[in-house]
Design an enzyme around this catalytic site. Sequence first.
Site, mmCIF file in Angstrom:
data_model
loop_
_atom_site.group_PDB
_atom_site.id
_atom_site.type_symbol
_atom_site.label_atom_id
_atom_site.label_comp_id
_atom_site.label_asym_id
_atom_site.label_seq_id
_atom_site.Cartn_x
_atom_site.Cartn_y
_atom_site.Cartn_z
ATOM 1 N N SER A 14 -1.683 11.466 -1.909
ATOM 2 C CA SER A 14 -3.201 11.169 -1.808
ATOM 3 C C SER A 14 -3.011 12.459 -1.030
ATOM 4 O O SER A 14 -4.103 13.867 -0.877
ATOM 5 C CB SER A 14 -2.905 10.416 -1.085
ATOM 6 N N GLY A 15 -2.126 12.686 -0.012
ATOM 7 C CA GLY A 15 -2.781 13.534 1.723
ATOM 8 C C GLY A 15 -2.352 14.923 1.529
ATOM 9 O O GLY A 15 -3.366 15.620 1.837
ATOM 10 N N CYS A 42 0.041 6.800 -5.415
ATOM 11 C CA CYS A 42 -1.370 6.001 -6.144
ATOM 12 C C CYS A 42 -1.656 6.321 -7.129
ATOM 13 O O CYS A 42 -2.094 5.472 -7.357
ATOM 14 C CB CYS A 42 -2.651 7.095 -5.117
ATOM 15 N N CYS A 47 -2.209 2.803 -6.234
ATOM 16 C CA CYS A 47 -3.269 1.591 -6.877
ATOM 17 C C CYS A 47 -3.860 2.003 -8.059
ATOM 18 O O CYS A 47 -4.199 0.993 -8.950
ATOM 19 C CB CYS A 47 -4.431 2.711 -5.763
ATOM 20 N N LYS A 50 -1.958 0.222 -11.104
ATOM 21 C CA LYS A 50 -1.874 -1.833 -10.219
ATOM 22 C C LYS A 50 -3.271 -2.066 -10.339
ATOM 23 O O LYS A 50 -3.607 -3.307 -11.740
ATOM 24 C CB LYS A 50 -1.784 -1.246 -8.497
ATOM 25 N N TYR A 98 -5.034 16.454 -12.184
ATOM 26 C CA TYR A 98 -4.618 17.481 -10.186
ATOM 27 C C TYR A 98 -4.293 18.406 -10.224
ATOM 28 O O TYR A 98 -3.928 18.889 -9.820
ATOM 29 C CB TYR A 98 -4.102 15.906 -10.084
ATOM 30 N N ALA A 114 11.686 19.680 -2.281
ATOM 31 C CA ALA A 114 11.511 21.216 -1.312
ATOM 32 C C ALA A 114 12.361 20.743 0.127
ATOM 33 O O ALA A 114 12.412 19.806 0.218
ATOM 34 C CB ALA A 114 10.136 21.484 -1.373
ATOM 35 N N TYR A 176 0.502 -7.312 0.598
ATOM 36 C CA TYR A 176 -1.132 -6.974 -0.452
ATOM 37 C C TYR A 176 0.013 -6.526 -1.323
ATOM 38 O O TYR A 176 -0.550 -7.097 -2.865
ATOM 39 C CB TYR A 176 -1.829 -5.949 -0.051
ATOM 40 N N ILE A 177 0.429 -5.659 -1.497
ATOM 41 C CA ILE A 177 1.478 -6.040 -2.812
ATOM 42 C C ILE A 177 2.447 -5.989 -3.400
ATOM 43 O O ILE A 177 2.199 -6.727 -4.543
ATOM 44 C CB ILE A 177 2.439 -4.701 -2.857
ATOM 45 N N GLU A 180 -0.758 -9.157 -4.583
ATOM 46 C CA GLU A 180 -1.365 -8.600 -6.429
ATOM 47 C C GLU A 180 -0.561 -8.972 -6.982
ATOM 48 O O GLU A 180 -0.791 -9.248 -8.365
ATOM 49 C CB GLU A 180 -1.969 -6.526 -5.863
ATOM 50 N N ARG A 197 9.064 -14.956 4.000
ATOM 51 C CA ARG A 197 9.957 -16.243 4.619
ATOM 52 C C ARG A 197 9.383 -16.531 6.100
ATOM 53 O O ARG A 197 9.961 -17.207 6.437
ATOM 54 C CB ARG A 197 10.960 -15.012 5.545
ATOM 55 N N ALA A 341 -9.069 -3.695 0.917
ATOM 56 C CA ALA A 341 -8.993 -4.481 -0.198
ATOM 57 C C ALA A 341 -7.892 -5.466 -1.042
ATOM 58 O O ALA A 341 -6.975 -4.362 -0.806
ATOM 59 C CB ALA A 341 -10.389 -4.189 -1.659
ATOM 60 N N HIS A 436 -30.921 -10.747 -4.782
ATOM 61 C CA HIS A 436 -30.875 -12.102 -5.546
ATOM 62 C C HIS A 436 -31.224 -12.322 -6.837
ATOM 63 O O HIS A 436 -31.711 -11.815 -7.582
ATOM 64 C CB HIS A 436 -32.190 -12.769 -4.663
ATOM 65 N N GLU A 441 -25.493 -11.798 -1.333
ATOM 66 C CA GLU A 441 -26.423 -11.565 -0.279
ATOM 67 C C GLU A 441 -26.069 -12.742 1.230
ATOM 68 O O GLU A 441 -26.824 -12.662 1.698
ATOM 69 C CB GLU A 441 -27.825 -12.592 -0.971
#
Length: 452
Positions: A14-15, A42, A47, A50, A98, A114, A176-177, A180, A197, A341, A436, A441
């Site tokens: 990503s980066g 990712c 991400c 997943k 990509y 590298a 979170y992993i 999920e 634990r 999230a 609504h 809301e």
Amino acid sequence: MTYDFDLFVIGAGSGGVRAARFAAGYGARVAVAESRYLGGTCVNVGCVPKKLLVYGAHFAEDFEQAQGFGWSLGDARFDWPTLIANKNREIARLNGIYRNLLLGSGVTLLEGHARLLDEHRVEFGGQRYSARHILLATGGWPHIPDIPGHEHAIGSNEAFFLEQLPKRVLVVGGGYIAVEFASIFHGLGAETSLLYRRELFLRGFDGAVRTHLRDELSKRGLDLQFNCDIERIDKQADGSLLAILQDGRRLATDCVFYATGRRPMLDNLGLENTGVELDERGFIKVDEQFQTSAPSILAIGDVIGRVQLTPVALAEGMAVARRLFKPEEYRPVDYQSIPTAVFSLPNIGTVGLSEEQAKAAGHQVKVYESRFRPMKLTLTDCQERTLMKLVVDADSDRVLGCHMVGPEAGEIIQGLAVALKAGATKRIFDETIGVHPTAAEEFVTMRAPITP
Ligand SMILES: Cc1cc2nc3c(=O)[nH]c(=O)nc-3n(C[C@H](O)[C@H](O)[C@H](O)COP(=O)(O)OP(=O)(O)OC[C@H]3O[C@@H](n4cnc5c(N)ncnc54)[C@H](O)[C@@H]3O)c2cc1C
């Protein structure tokens, strides 16, 4: 001195990809080396796959709830190999995108490992390349604790390529992993236990969110076991596994999945040939502009261990490209109020401070909460409840945090993140007209605080 490249990026995740593309767009001569897969964690083992598995797991409840709306379905059956094959096809498509993005922006793509030779030179495929700047964007790697029998356990990398859905799974971890994947395995029909634990998972999230999710997951039949850990894993003659816990219990299972943290990926990177230093946790130490202890070498993303999320790695990559090649457009990365999230079933969406963090930071807080059964469930037997919570600074009326557990929480929280970034007060929330009928809301109709 002349260099082969203005910027040599190690890691096309990503980066790295974001930094490389932006730098090339600003006219720099850029190379990127990638040893495994374009798009990094990712796209390949994070991400994206997943979320595809979460979508897959969600169908189980969709089918059940559909009956309340008059649908009768035959015997719905799930086929894991089909899901994995389709997921793999989609990832291969993204890898191609990509590749085209990098090549299309004029970046030299080097596919292989590298290694740093010194602070301006990199070794790749027996060749040596020099660069004015080197960017380390090598990401992270799952950490599986070194307990007896750890070789029988898997991490997230392997989970995405299991040949069959295990009948019984022990998920170990409280981040979170772990949460999920427990939802994924459980939703797809595996008998799933989550072992952690400490006393409760998702440390750092709002307390009400953590307990609400705990209760909802338990209601669904996911077996949650806190305050316990595995001491040893034994392989049985029939190929199944036996996890022996520290408290002496023995749990029979077919798969032990560890999600107990990620280490920085520094393997054979040649850091010892440079002055790059690590912090006390073992991640690459950088200053606020992502410069390492070696002035020509920068680092971003998971390898610096700040906030391990794709949008943060993207922001850091963009900041580096601007700082080096378009300084007039440089803006520091804002680490405040990063929305996030958890794609458990149900989802968590959160932005800003938890009630506990707000109080610890010295705020006098007003808390607003709403708990309700979503409208979609009223025609079904499902008793799942949604939680929405606002943490407000009592003095300034500014909304410090928004938290949700419920369907589409991740989608809903993104818009609220804009409001928080703009410094919205509770009054602004109150004056905003709701959509609504939606669950969202509720965020603009919570009138009375639950705190005095
Ligand atoms: C299971 C899982 C689920 C996730 N879910 C989410 C989510 O829902 N939302 C979210 O925002 N984030 C999520 N993340 C986190 C996200 O994937 C990472 O924060 C993000 O990928 C970090 O990007 P990065 O560029 O730092 O590193 P990476 O994307 O890991 O990229 C690093 C790249 O460097 C390459 N590399 C390493 N060493 C070398 C070398 N010496 N030479 C050449 N190449 C090298 C690697 O092969 C890799 O491709 C998840 C992560 C995991 C593991």
